[in-house]
Write a protein that holds these residues in place. Structure first.
Motif, PDB file in Angstrom:
ATOM      1  N   GLN A   1      12.945  55.031  53.838  1.00  0.00           N
ATOM      2  CA  GLN A   1      12.942  54.018  54.895  1.00  0.00           C
ATOM      3  C   GLN A   1      11.602  53.982  55.632  1.00  0.00           C
ATOM      4  N   ARG A   2      10.956  55.134  55.773  1.00  0.00           N
ATOM      5  CA  ARG A   2       9.675  55.146  56.506  1.00  0.00           C
ATOM      6  C   ARG A   2       8.510  54.691  55.629  1.00  0.00           C
ATOM      7  N   LEU A   3       8.486  55.160  54.368  1.00  0.00           N
ATOM      8  CA  LEU A   3       7.297  54.865  53.557  1.00  0.00           C
ATOM      9  C   LEU A   3       7.073  53.360  53.366  1.00  0.00           C
ATOM     10  N   PRO A   4       8.118  52.557  53.033  1.00  0.00           N
ATOM     11  CA  PRO A   4       7.852  51.109  52.887  1.00  0.00           C
ATOM     12  C   PRO A   4       7.347  50.481  54.175  1.00  0.00           C
TER      13      PRO A   4
ATOM     14  N   LEU B   1       7.242  55.131  62.870  1.00  0.00           N
ATOM     15  CA  LEU B   1       7.469  54.265  61.708  1.00  0.00           C
ATOM     16  C   LEU B   1       8.857  53.640  61.714  1.00  0.00           C
ATOM     17  N   SER B   2       9.832  54.342  62.281  1.00  0.00           N
ATOM     18  CA  SER B   2      11.199  53.802  62.254  1.00  0.00           C
ATOM     19  C   SER B   2      11.292  52.507  63.074  1.00  0.00           C
ATOM     20  N   LEU B   3      10.331  52.298  63.980  1.00  0.00           N
ATOM     21  CA  LEU B   3      10.379  51.100  64.827  1.00  0.00           C
ATOM     22  C   LEU B   3       9.620  49.925  64.215  1.00  0.00           C
ATOM     23  N   LYS B   4       8.886  50.204  63.147  1.00  0.00           N
ATOM     24  CA  LYS B   4       8.062  49.147  62.540  1.00  0.00           C
ATOM     25  C   LYS B   4       8.908  48.282  61.613  1.00  0.00           C
ATOM     26  N   PRO B   5       8.596  47.004  61.503  1.00  0.00           N
ATOM     27  CA  PRO B   5       9.302  46.194  60.497  1.00  0.00           C
ATOM     28  C   PRO B   5       8.726  46.492  59.107  1.00  0.00           C
ATOM     29  N   VAL B   6       9.532  46.231  58.067  1.00  0.00           N
ATOM     30  CA  VAL B   6       9.021  46.387  56.696  1.00  0.00           C
ATOM     31  C   VAL B   6       8.107  45.199  56.421  1.00  0.00           C
TER      32      VAL B   6
ATOM     33  N   GLU C   1      12.774  38.777  47.009  1.00  0.00           N
ATOM     34  CA  GLU C   1      13.910  38.982  46.089  1.00  0.00           C
ATOM     35  C   GLU C   1      13.455  38.948  44.626  1.00  0.00           C
ATOM     36  N   ALA C   2      12.593  37.962  44.315  1.00  0.00           N
ATOM     37  CA  ALA C   2      12.100  37.868  42.931  1.00  0.00           C
ATOM     38  C   ALA C   2      11.293  39.116  42.584  1.00  0.00           C
ATOM     39  N   PHE C   3      10.485  39.562  43.546  1.00  0.00           N
ATOM     40  CA  PHE C   3       9.685  40.770  43.306  1.00  0.00           C
ATOM     41  C   PHE C   3      10.614  41.959  43.020  1.00  0.00           C
ATOM     42  N   LEU C   4      11.675  42.083  43.840  1.00  0.00           N
ATOM     43  CA  LEU C   4      12.574  43.234  43.677  1.00  0.00           C
ATOM     44  C   LEU C   4      13.336  43.160  42.351  1.00  0.00           C
ATOM     45  N   ASP C   5      13.746  41.956  41.951  1.00  0.00           N
ATOM     46  CA  ASP C   5      14.473  41.824  40.680  1.00  0.00           C
ATOM     47  C   ASP C   5      13.600  42.292  39.515  1.00  0.00           C
ATOM     48  N   GLU C   6      12.353  41.860  39.575  1.00  0.00           N
ATOM     49  CA  GLU C   6      11.433  42.245  38.496  1.00  0.00           C
ATOM     50  C   GLU C   6      11.195  43.762  38.506  1.00  0.00           C
ATOM     51  N   ALA C   7      11.035  44.295  39.715  1.00  0.00           N
ATOM     52  CA  ALA C   7      10.789  45.744  39.830  1.00  0.00           C
ATOM     53  C   ALA C   7      11.993  46.522  39.304  1.00  0.00           C
TER      54      ALA C   7
ATOM     55  N   ARG D   1      15.347  49.197  48.501  1.00  0.00           N
ATOM     56  CA  ARG D   1      15.823  47.821  48.745  1.00  0.00           C
ATOM     57  C   ARG D   1      16.593  47.761  50.064  1.00  0.00           C
ATOM     58  N   ALA D   2      17.358  48.815  50.365  1.00  0.00           N
ATOM     59  CA  ALA D   2      18.096  48.838  51.638  1.00  0.00           C
ATOM     60  C   ALA D   2      17.130  48.706  52.818  1.00  0.00           C
ATOM     61  N   ALA D   3      15.942  49.304  52.668  1.00  0.00           N
ATOM     62  CA  ALA D   3      14.955  49.200  53.758  1.00  0.00           C
ATOM     63  C   ALA D   3      14.539  47.754  53.976  1.00  0.00           C
ATOM     64  N   THR D   4      14.541  46.955  52.890  1.00  0.00           N
ATOM     65  CA  THR D   4      14.111  45.550  53.033  1.00  0.00           C
ATOM     66  C   THR D   4      15.238  44.675  53.569  1.00  0.00           C
ATOM     67  N   GLN D   5      16.473  45.193  53.547  1.00  0.00           N
ATOM     68  CA  GLN D   5      17.622  44.349  53.900  1.00  0.00           C
ATOM     69  C   GLN D   5      18.272  44.711  55.236  1.00  0.00           C
ATOM     70  N   SER D   6      18.083  45.971  55.661  1.00  0.00           N
ATOM     71  CA  SER D   6      18.863  46.431  56.825  1.00  0.00           C
ATOM     72  C   SER D   6      17.961  47.077  57.858  1.00  0.00           C
ATOM     73  N   PRO D   7      18.461  47.173  59.102  1.00  0.00           N
ATOM     74  CA  PRO D   7      17.719  47.925  60.117  1.00  0.00           C
ATOM     75  C   PRO D   7      17.592  49.391  59.705  1.00  0.00           C
ATOM     76  N   PHE D   8      16.660  50.088  60.355  1.00  0.00           N
ATOM     77  CA  PHE D   8      16.338  51.466  59.965  1.00  0.00           C
ATOM     78  C   PHE D   8      17.588  52.357  59.865  1.00  0.00           C
ATOM     79  N   ALA D   9      18.436  52.328  60.896  1.00  0.00           N
ATOM     80  CA  ALA D   9      19.581  53.259  60.927  1.00  0.00           C
ATOM     81  C   ALA D   9      20.532  52.987  59.760  1.00  0.00           C
ATOM     82  N   ASP D  10      20.742  51.720  59.420  1.00  0.00           N
ATOM     83  CA  ASP D  10      21.634  51.402  58.292  1.00  0.00           C
ATOM     84  C   ASP D  10      20.999  51.829  56.974  1.00  0.00           C
ATOM     85  N   GLY D  11      19.683  51.638  56.896  1.00  0.00           N
ATOM     86  CA  GLY D  11      18.962  52.071  55.691  1.00  0.00           C
ATOM     87  C   GLY D  11      19.095  53.572  55.496  1.00  0.00           C
TER      88      GLY D  11
END
Ligand SMILES: CC(C)(COP(=O)(O)OP(=O)(O)OC[C@H]1O[C@@H](n2cnc3c(N)ncnc32)[C@H](O)[C@@H]1OP(=O)(O)O)[C@@H](O)C(=O)NCCC(=O)NCCSC(=O)/C=C/CCCCCCCCCCCCC(=O)O
Length: 725
Positions: A136-139, A197-202, A209-215, A237-247
């Motif tokens: 969650q932090r690295l992305p 980092l937990s407060l930063k947006p991704v 979505e297309a990038f993630l599907d290909e990856a 992918r969870a980091a791209t979809q949810s807030p930090f705590a949910d990720g």
């Protein structure tokens, strides 16, 4: 475990757990205590975290993952504690910051690294994911594409690259600790919000979505049945979809799935097995702890065919000056051109890296046809083709020319080391070094000691393996040594399955689905069917020396399949001739397609020999191929050819494309259960009594009879091993 010290305004917490400052329970506790102490002390204005002995930390203590009380979530809260500190925390990264170690650094507000440090999240290689909030932090810090790459491959990156990615704030060439303390002093009082980092947006990626599907498609393609890369992907992918705590919650769930998977256990076993084989020992009592290697200042390679070229390339990459010798000028020029091509390619791959290959300098790489130039080398690797008479002739010559202390190595995949040594006046300095093709790429080096090989010779060959960045495995001398000896029954079963009704693509598919990089028939086409054909002719199994009247499908009272010989007689040598077990687009082509000619040929063959074609399912293919290979492994252990099952597993993972997430053949047998392996072998051996490879080895029977003990206890059930030294 972690030492707390207070300087002026900066408290220092030093992770301490030699040799690599792995994060054990005690280290984590001390880290937490140190943070709390610094927080409570009003005179402390900032904190610096570093590691003892020039290493930040190699991450969680891997041995802890198999401990009864696992600590999956124990590190995440400590990382959160670091991040939430109201006093700035700076990580001083020296040596390595890997896995949980890097996650600790990601919790810090600033990261400063030594230029030679390496960083990474290699959990995926252990069947896990960075479960201390790293996914969650690295992305959030370096963006999704770079984070996905690091997390799903586990690669270590140099500090220079970390700086470019924004993973560290600064790199230094001198004292990292002092630089980190300077930085800590400088940032005292600055707002910490933007550094958490937990407060930063991704960061957004266009068309996420297309990038993630290909990856994801790429990750799945490369995983070959290994779970961890895909679960690593899901956590990011969870980091791209949810807030930090949910990720973080999602990361924990996925971590638990992996932690309890057999794959994680297999991969962690493989990690320690690779290190265990460095501590080699022979039944005669020689061992790594008492034998000292000789220095290798200059080496020589004889023979510039495929193997010799790869070996030369490997030695140049290891910065070992050498002489490359061929029998005549024509072959020398051909070999030199091929070696130069390989080296140019390797140098290109290294561009930007620290190392520069110095291969145009004749003092470092000299090509010759003159044996006299071998007078002062410390080590010779003979890599001519597999012919005993030729090898003996060369070794006889070497023992007359080379200086007394020179080590004489033969690159052979099966020939008798003692017989080769008998052609010399110094059998104690003769040793087998079995490289795998391509020799500058494949990690395995099988090191074979003969009856007279000295402990110094073994230690020197092991040291060479390390210098070449290979995994050296010391084994005894027998036909095929360990790797190929276990491969013979496997390949034999694959061919018998064709006789009985299967197809090359069905057998290959079953084994590739199991996780092998390449099935036995595709492998045979790649290596060339003529190689085995020549060896079988030398052994009198086929060709003109076969006595008249020998039954087509029997040799020396055992079942034999002439199918590979027949293919060679039809000029089908595999990829090089454009046809073998498969059809290729052209000679030298790589795309295998099932060949109707071959299927028709198989059907006629069965008719000729009165074999009833039957359907053979995946289970039978796997059991007959894999269990016969494993069975040979037990025979090898019982004969003292290898000193433990880990040796066999390391050989198979690094030299034969065995799927690492299954831990190697012997580990796999332990997960299947030895009584089951035994029962299956008994069943198949009853159905095929003329196939010795299916008759269960006495050692396997013994282990099953004593109640299927854990792998690490197997060797204690061998009463006395035969001496090979
Ligand atoms: C690059 C290396 C670090 C060094 O390489 P090299 O110089 O060649 O040396 P090696 O021979 O490889 O290693 C020297 C010895 O050190 C042992 N070693 C190395 N790393 C570890 C480790 N992480 N844990 C334990 N032991 C380790 C190695 O085996 C050698 O000893 P020996 O010869 O076998 O005796 C290289 O070693 C390397 O790459 N290491 C692995 C790095 C890695 O993969 N790190 C990731 C680890 S997984 C991780 O970090 C996961 C994090 C997710 C969150 C987890 C949350 C749980 C944390 C709590 C942990 C609780 C443990 C409980 C135990 C207890 O009760 O105390």
């Amino acid at each position: 475990m972690a030492q707390y010290a207070r300087g002026s305004a900066v408290a220092v917490i030093r992770l301490r757990n030699p040799p690599v400052n792995a994060l054990s329970r005690a280290v984590l506790q001390a880290l937490e205590d140190g943070l709390k102490k610094a927080d409570a002390d009003p005179s402390v204005k900032a904190v610096m975290i570093c590691g003892e002995n020039g290493k930040f930390s190699a991450g969680a203590d891997i041995r802890g993952f198999s401990a009864p009380k696992r600590l999956g979530g124990a590190l995440g809260p400590v990382v959160s504690l670091i991040e939430s500190s109201e006093k700035p925390v700076v990580a001083a990264i020296e040596g390595v910051a890997l896995g949980g170690g890097l996650e600790v650094a990601l919790g810090c507000h600033y990261r400063i690294a030594h230029v030679k440090a390496r960083m990474g999240l290699p959990e995926v290689t252990l069947g896990l994911l960075p479960g201390a909030e790293g996914t969650q932090r690295l992305p959030r810090l370096i963006g999704v594409p770079a984070a996905l790459d690091m997390i799903t491959t586990g690669k270590h990156i140099p500090a220079t690259e970390a700086l470019k990615l924004g993973l560290v704030d600064e790199i230094v060439e001198e004292n990292t600790i002092e630089a980190a303390i300077r930085l800590a002093n400088k940032v005292i009082g600055q707002p910490l919000g933007p550094r958490r980092l937990s407060l930063k947006p991704v960061p957004k990626v266009p068309n996420m979505e297309a990038f993630l599907d290909e990856a994801l498609a790429k990750v799945k393609r490369q995983a070959r049945g290994c779970l961890a890369p895909e679960l690593c992907f899901q956590a990011v992918r969870a980091a791209t979809q949810s807030p930090f705590a949910d990720g973080v919650r999602r990361e924990r769930e996925l971590f638990q799935v992996l932690l309890s998977s057999g794959q994680a256990q297999a991969l962690q076993y493989a990690f320690f097995a690779e290190r265990a084989v460095r501590r080699w020992a022979t039944p005669g009592g020689a061992s790594w702890s008492s034998a000292a290697p000789q220095p290798v200042r200059r080496a020589a390679v004889i023979g510039l065919g495929t193997m010799g070229r790869g070996i030369v390339t490997s030695l140049v990459k290891a910065n070992i000056p050498l002489v490359a010798l061929e029998q005549d000028l024509e072959n020398l020029n051909k070999g030199r051109k091929a070696v130069m091509f390989l080296l140019e390619r390797e140098a290109m791959k290294m561009e930007g890296g620290a190392q520069v290959l110095d291969f145009h300098n004749p003092a470092r790489l000299q090509f010759t046809v003159d044996f006299d130039l071998l007078r002062d080398v410390d080590l010779v690797i003979e890599a001519v083709f597999e012919n005993m008479a030729l090898k003996k002739e060369i070794f006889h010559k070497l023992s007359k020319i080379c200086k007394p202390g020179a080590l004489l190595c033969t690159n052979t995949s099966a020939l008798n080391i003692d017989e080769i040594a008998s052609a010399t006046n110094r059998p104690q300095q003769v040793i087998g070094t079995h490289f795998f093709s391509p020799a500058h790429v494949m990690r395995l080096l099988e090191i074979i000691y003969g009856r007279h090989t000295s402990p110094t010779a073994i230690a020197t060959a092991m040291q060479l393996a390390t210098a070449l960045k290979k995994v050296g495995v010391v084994v005894g001398n027998c036909f095929g040594f360990v790797g190929n000896r276990m491969m013979f029954p496997y390949v034999q079963q694959a061919v018998f399955l064709l006789e009985e009704g299967s197809r090359p693509d069905a057998v290959d598919q079953a084994l590739e689905d199991f996780g092998f990089k390449i099935g036995p028939f595709r492998m045979s086409d790649l290596a060339g069917l003529d190689v085995g054909w020549r060896s079988r002719k030398d052994q009198g199994l086929t060709g003109p020396s076969l006595p008249a009247g020998t039954p087509a499908r029997q040799r020396r009272g055992q079942r034999y399949s002439p199918l590979p010989d027949l293919l060679c007689e039809h000029g089908r040598f595999g990829q090089k001739t454009g046809k073998g077990w498969y059809l290729y687009e052209k000679a030298g082509g790589r795309t295998a397609t099932p060949d109707p000619w071959l299927l028709n040929f198989l059907s006629q063959y069965r008719d000729t020999h009165g074999i009833q074609t039957r359907f053979i399912d995946q289970e039978e293919i796997l059991e007959r191929c894999l269990f016969s290979l494993i069975n040979e492994g037990f025979a090898i252990l019982a004969e003292g050819i290898a000193s433990g099952p880990e040796h066999l597993d390391v050989i198979y993972i690094n030299g034969y494309g065995w799927p690492k997430h299954r831990g190697g053949p012997m580990f796999y047998a332990s997960t299947v259960g030895l009584p089951r392996v035994l029962a299956k072998l008994q069943k198949y051996s009853e159905a095929h009594p003329d196939v010795p490879g299916l008759q269960p080895s006495a050692f396997l029977k013994k282990l099953a009879a004593v109640g299927n003990p854990p792998l690490k206890e197997w060797m204690s059930y061998l009463s006395q091993q035969s001496s090979k030294l």
